[in-house]
Design a protein around this motif. Structure first.
Motif, PDB file in Angstrom:
ATOM      1  N   ALA A 171       0.816  -1.219   0.000  1.00  8.08           N
ATOM      2  CA  ALA A 171       0.000   0.000   0.000  1.00  8.08           C
ATOM      3  C   ALA A 171       0.849   1.269   0.000  1.00  8.08           C
ATOM      4  O   ALA A 171       0.337   2.351  -0.271  1.00  8.08           O
ATOM      5  N   ASN A 172       2.143   1.121   0.278  1.00  8.85           N
ATOM      6  CA  ASN A 172       3.010   2.303   0.205  1.00  8.85           C
ATOM      7  C   ASN A 172       3.161   2.771  -1.244  1.00  8.85           C
ATOM      8  O   ASN A 172       3.354   3.944  -1.521  1.00  8.85           O
ATOM      9  N   ILE A 173       3.049   1.848  -2.195  1.00  9.79           N
ATOM     10  CA  ILE A 173       3.193   2.207  -3.619  1.00  9.79           C
ATOM     11  C   ILE A 173       1.820   2.251  -4.297  1.00  9.79           C
ATOM     12  O   ILE A 173       1.488   3.200  -4.973  1.00  9.79           O
ATOM     13  N   MET A 174       1.022   1.171  -4.102  1.00 12.75           N
ATOM     14  CA  MET A 174      -0.304   1.145  -4.736  1.00 12.75           C
ATOM     15  C   MET A 174      -1.323   1.648  -3.730  1.00 12.75           C
ATOM     16  O   MET A 174      -1.990   0.885  -3.036  1.00 12.75           O
ATOM     17  N   LYS A 175      -1.408   2.995  -3.661  1.00 14.46           N
ATOM     18  CA  LYS A 175      -2.138   3.630  -2.566  1.00 14.46           C
ATOM     19  C   LYS A 175      -3.640   3.418  -2.672  1.00 14.46           C
ATOM     20  O   LYS A 175      -4.343   3.398  -1.675  1.00 14.46           O
ATOM     21  N   TYR A 176      -4.161   3.268  -3.901  1.00 15.55           N
ATOM     22  CA  TYR A 176      -5.602   3.077  -4.042  1.00 15.55           C
ATOM     23  C   TYR A 176      -5.993   1.605  -3.894  1.00 15.55           C
ATOM     24  O   TYR A 176      -6.838   1.267  -3.080  1.00 15.55           O
ATOM     25  N   THR A 177      -5.367   0.741  -4.721  1.00 15.28           N
ATOM     26  CA  THR A 177      -5.769  -0.676  -4.700  1.00 15.28           C
ATOM     27  C   THR A 177      -5.381  -1.327  -3.370  1.00 15.28           C
ATOM     28  O   THR A 177      -6.239  -1.733  -2.578  1.00 15.28           O
TER      29      THR A 177
END
Ligand code: NAD
Length: 331
Positions: A171-177
């Protein structure tokens, strides 16, 4: 008598599911197998990798044992495994990993469970070329998908008296998914104050599993990460030959080993039947036949612990059939 669908599978699948059939017969398990072909064999015979009679049988029986199915890489039909899970909405993939005495591996006493979301993520199959020189794949994560998989993990933890659930994400990179998945996991964890909750970023999780697996218990994660970390876990306890799995929907469950069809060994009577037998043991537990399940698991564990009649991957030279017979003798 239980009616259970049996998909023998491709490659080494038929040898492995035969091993289960023989053991179940010897243990007098009250199961009537309804055999249905899917995969390459079905394609050659009826022109479809997933004929309607396979789905019909599973929908009716609600329980199936499946051998691995071959999926050509980069071309040809899409994975039958993925299609089956999506068609029957088998949203939860459960992969328990534990050490067995007698198997040479880096750790003893490993006892981990991976709960992998099975229907979303990059496996949604929304992928296409953008012109000739670029390709795009779309990652789908929904609140509903995240809620039901996280709840499944907590319910499993509660039922089997496990202490902790770790949500694995990026979630640090893919903040939405991945961000959505993580925020749902945090919300749902509040309904289970008796179970500890934490989260880990998937790359860190992979490293932690290799160096400190004893810190973890139940892990819940998205489809792609679950696929990868379950192979890491299999490697921690002696390889793919001993890693069982199951796919659950609201009503239907399909049990299958984590490994694939190992086509290079097809027809050679060489591969390890343990993962398929343990998947069948999970099937027995699912239908409430705990006592027979325990008996078969104990016989299998004894054969592995003795180490005399085991397959090549466990350091022996027995064939699949010889190992099967050794288990039957223990029964
Ligand atoms: P694989 O798991 O079939 O085999 C990888 C290697 O692991 C084998 O070469 C073998 O050395 C070892 N191995 C696997 N099962 C073993 C066993 N029971 N005993 C001893 N050693 C074992 O993976 P792959 O070669 O990447 O895939 C082969 C095919 O299987 C592909 O078409 C793939 O798409 C498919 N597949 C199917 C499933 C499934 O049906 N659920 C899962 C994974 C892969």
């Amino acid at each position: 008598m239980y009616q259970v669908t049996l998909i023998p599978g491709d490659g080494t699948g038929p040898e492995l599911t035969s091993s289960v059939k023989e053991i179940f017969k010897a243990a007098a398990v009250p199961i009537n197998w309804e055999i249905r072909e899917a995969g390459l064999k079905a394609y050659e015979r009826v022109g479809s990798v997933l004929p309607e009679n396979v789905l019909e049988s599973i929908r009716q029986n609600k329980v199936a044992l499946k051998g691995p199915l071959t999926t050509p890489i980069g071309e040809g039909f899409r994975s039958v495994n993925v299609a089956l899970r999506r068609e029957l909405d088998l949203y939860a993939n459960l992969r328990p990993t534990r050490s067995y005495k007698g198997i040479n591996s880096r750790y003893e006493n490993i006892d981990l469970v991976i709960v992998r979301e099975n229907t979303e993520d990059l496996y949604a199959g929304i992928e296409h070329m953008v012109g000739d020189d670029a390709a795009e794949s779309i990652k789908i994560i929904t609140r509903k998908g995240s809620e039901r998989i996280v709840r499944f993990a907590f319910e499993y933890a509660r039922k089997y008296e496990r202490k902790k659930v770790t949500a694995v994400h990026k979630a640090n990179i893919m903040k939405y998914t991945d961000g959505l998945f993580l925020s749902v996991a945090r919300e749902i964890s509040k309904d289970y104050p008796d179970i500890e909750f934490e989260d880990r970023i998937v790359d860190n999780m992979s490293m932690q599993l290799v160096v400190k697996p004893e810190l973890y218990d139940v892990m819940v994660t998205l489809n792609l990460y679950g696929d990868i970390i379950s192979d890491i876990c299999a490697g921690l306890v002696g390889g793919l030959g001993v890693a069982p799995g199951a796919n659950f929907g609201e009503e239907i469950a399909i049990f299958e080993p984590v490994h694939g069809s190992a086509p290079k060994y097809a027809g050679q009577d060489r591969v390890n039947p343990t993962a398929t037998i343990l998947s069948a043991v999970m099937l027995l537990q699912h239908i409430g036949e705990e006592e027979i399940a325990q008996k078969i698991q104990t016989a299998l564990a004894a054969v592995i612990a003795e180490g005399k009649v085991v397959t090549y991957d466990l350091g022996g030279d027995a064939t699949t059939s010889q190992m099967t017979q050794a288990i039957i003798e223990k029964l």
